[in-house]
Design a protein around this motif. Structure first.
Motif, short mmCIF file in Angstrom:
data_model
loop_
_atom_site.label_atom_id
_atom_site.label_comp_id
_atom_site.label_asym_id
_atom_site.label_seq_id
_atom_site.Cartn_x
_atom_site.Cartn_y
_atom_site.Cartn_z
N PRO A 161 -20.34 35.48 -19.50
CA PRO A 161 -19.95 36.80 -19.02
C PRO A 161 -20.79 37.22 -17.81
O PRO A 161 -21.95 36.83 -17.67
N THR A 181 -20.82 42.31 -22.53
CA THR A 181 -19.47 42.12 -23.05
C THR A 181 -19.49 42.17 -24.57
O THR A 181 -20.36 41.58 -25.20
N LYS A 213 -22.11 41.73 -29.34
CA LYS A 213 -22.33 42.05 -27.93
C LYS A 213 -23.24 40.99 -27.31
O LYS A 213 -24.27 40.64 -27.86
N TYR A 236 -17.44 41.04 -27.78
CA TYR A 236 -16.42 40.11 -28.26
C TYR A 236 -16.00 40.56 -29.65
O TYR A 236 -16.83 40.89 -30.49
N GLN A 288 -11.18 39.08 -25.15
CA GLN A 288 -11.81 38.71 -23.87
C GLN A 288 -11.21 37.40 -23.34
O GLN A 288 -11.92 36.53 -22.85
#
Length: 122
Positions: free
Chosen positions: A96, A100, A118, A102, A81
């Motif tokens: 974010p 998202t 998450k 990671y 990311q």
């Protein structure tokens, strides 16, 4: 009259000559170097990800979360990311705009481990 030496007696005496000693020494060095290379290639352990967390994991739009991690035994640690390479231990603030995931990847030689977390926007 000189006694004729057998094949094995001649072989034994060869290894006592300077050339024989050089060959033995070279062979010994080659064996040791091969063992060291094998230990480095085969003996590198998998890295250990002690933790990879986000605080908080659930955010309102516009809020930020802090990712934190600790890794042992890695030569490289990266987070996707657009974060990139990071230290073995640390934290990073992220903001974010949508849910998202990671992913942290820890690499040691040809061995690696990864962990995902998450961060959700509610």
């Amino acid at each position: 009259m000189a006694q004729k030496k057998t094949y094995w007696e001649m072989q034994k005496s060869f290894w006592k000559t300077p050339l024989g000693v050089v060959i033995w020494f070279t062979a010994l060095l080659a064996i040791m170097a091969g063992g060291i290379l094998a230990l480095n290639f085969l003996g590198s352990p998998y890295p250990v990800i002690e933790f990879f967390d986000a605080e908080p994991e659930f955010l309102a739009p516009g809020q930020s979360s802090v990712l934190s991690w600790s890794v042992v035994g890695a030569s490289l640690v990266e987070i996707d990311q657009d974060i990139g390479p990071v230290a073995l231990e640390g934290s990073r603030s992220v903001s974010p705009s949508e849910n998202t995931i990671y992913r942290l990847v820890a690499v040691n030689g040809s061995r690696n481990r990864s962990a995902e977390l998450k961060v959700s926007i509610s």
